[in-house]
Design an enzyme around this catalytic site. Structure first.
Site, PDB file in Angstrom:
ATOM      1  CG  ASP A 167      -1.474   0.639   1.598  1.00  0.00           C
ATOM      2  OD1 ASP A 167      -2.630   2.098  -0.128  1.00  0.00           O
ATOM      3  OD2 ASP A 167      -2.506   1.664   2.253  1.00  0.00           O
ATOM      4  CB  SER A 168       0.085   4.404   0.052  1.00  0.00           C
ATOM      5  OG  SER A 168      -0.676   4.949   0.668  1.00  0.00           O
ATOM      6  CB  CYS A 175      -3.273   0.077  -1.988  1.00  0.00           C
ATOM      7  SG  CYS A 175      -2.807   2.118  -3.393  1.00  0.00           S
ATOM      8  CD  GLU A 211       0.036   6.985   6.439  1.00  0.00           C
ATOM      9  OE1 GLU A 211       1.345   6.907   7.211  1.00  0.00           O
ATOM     10  OE2 GLU A 211      -0.769   5.797   5.582  1.00  0.00           O
ATOM     11  CB  CYS A 239      -9.406   4.493   0.488  1.00  0.00           C
ATOM     12  SG  CYS A 239      -8.041   5.119   1.311  1.00  0.00           S
ATOM     13  CG  HIS A 276      -5.120   4.774   4.298  1.00  0.00           C
ATOM     14  ND1 HIS A 276      -4.108   4.739   3.261  1.00  0.00           N
ATOM     15  CD2 HIS A 276      -4.055   5.259   5.338  1.00  0.00           C
ATOM     16  CE1 HIS A 276      -2.929   4.537   2.991  1.00  0.00           C
ATOM     17  NE2 HIS A 276      -2.473   5.389   4.335  1.00  0.00           N
TER      18      HIS A 276
END
Ligand SMILES: N[C@@H](CCC(=O)O)C(=O)O
Length: 270
Positions: free
Chosen positions: A13-14, A76, A154, A186, A188
């Site tokens: 993932d990012s 992701c 984040e 997403c 996240h």
């Protein structure tokens, strides 16, 4: 040595979003070894172009292939929406799973008025709407880009009142449409569930594609005869940005403080 049953599954993932998929792997496939990569130096992905995403994913898969993963799960949505087809055509020997189709399949089982919250890139790609309506043409889909969520997660600001305010704004058009189902489009966003749940009527069903993608991974491993018959190795964590920041942030979701390696991409093909 080439990849075998004993090789790890690559998950990327990012950032910390993919940990929601990692947790599902621990739950459903505890015998598998995992290599987790977070491209934190280039985060967020959700405001980048298709060309950039394809290039980043190509680099990650090249690096993961060198580490001899037996399968890759794109944890992701942005990468799954923008790069899955292209990289599948390029990395023909590597089984690669995205999260969109498993998410869409779960969503149509839950409802008919489906809201999808995602990054701007995923929303713009229309990937969820297409995948859902291909399975159920009578389902209605509303896709809402939520550009502020990933930076807030984040930055560990989930319980900041500002995050609730932003979430309320993003959900407003979906509530006005009377959705019966909401997809975390997403990875996240699952981390925001305590915030989102409070803002939604209890009748709205939440869909996390993570559970479904791991079920697909298990089926695929079985089919390929690649399930690990042994005790797994500890998960390897790697990032392109600062390892300490990632370790500190991910502890709350993992329940342990991971040892995190720093890698420099791109890695040339050997
Ligand atoms: N985890 C994200 C990528 C978020 C981002 O970096 O914008 C996704 O599923 O799309």
């Amino acid at each position: 040595m080439r990849e075998s049953q004993f090789s790890p599954i690559g998950v990327f993932d990012s950032g910390v979003g993919g940990l929601t998929v990692l947790r599902e792997l621990y739950r459903q496939l505890p015998q598998e070894s995992i290599l987790y990569f977070a491209d934190t130096a280039r985060l967020p992905y959700g405001t980048r172009s298709k060309g950039e995403i394809i290039e980043f994913v190509r680099e990650i898969l090249t690096w993961m292939s060198e580490r001899q993963v037996k399968m890759v799960i794109m944890a992701c949505n942005t990468s799954s929406a923008l790069a899955l087809e292209e990289v599948r055509a390029e990395f023909k020997d590597l089984p690669i799973l995205g999260v969109i189709l498993p998410g869409a399949k779960t969503a149509v089982q839950k409802g008919k008025r489906i809201g999808v919250i995602s990054t701007p890139a995923t929303a713009k790609s229309n990937a969820y709407k297409q995948a859902i309506q291909e399975i159920d043409p009578t389902a209605q889909v509303w896709q809402i880009p939520c550009p502020e969520f990933v930076p807030l997660i984040e930055a560990n600001r989930i319980f900041d009142p500002y995050t609730t305010q932003v979430a309320r704004e993003y959900l407003q058009p979906l509530l006005a449409e009377n959705i019966d189902t909401l997809v975390y489009g997403c990875t996240h966003y699952r981390h925001l569930s305590p915030v989102l749940r409070r803002l939604l009527p209890s009748s709205v069903r939440l869909v996390d594609p993570a559970a479904a993608v791991v079920r697909s991974a298990e089926k695929e491993l079985e089919l390929l005869g690649l399930k690990n018959p042994e005790t797994p190795l500890p998960t390897n964590f790697a990032v392109s940005g600062d390892p300490n920041t990632f370790a500190r942030l991910s502890r709350q979701w993992l329940g342990f403080s991971p040892t995190v390696e720093k890698v420099y991409l791109p890695v040339p093909v050997l």
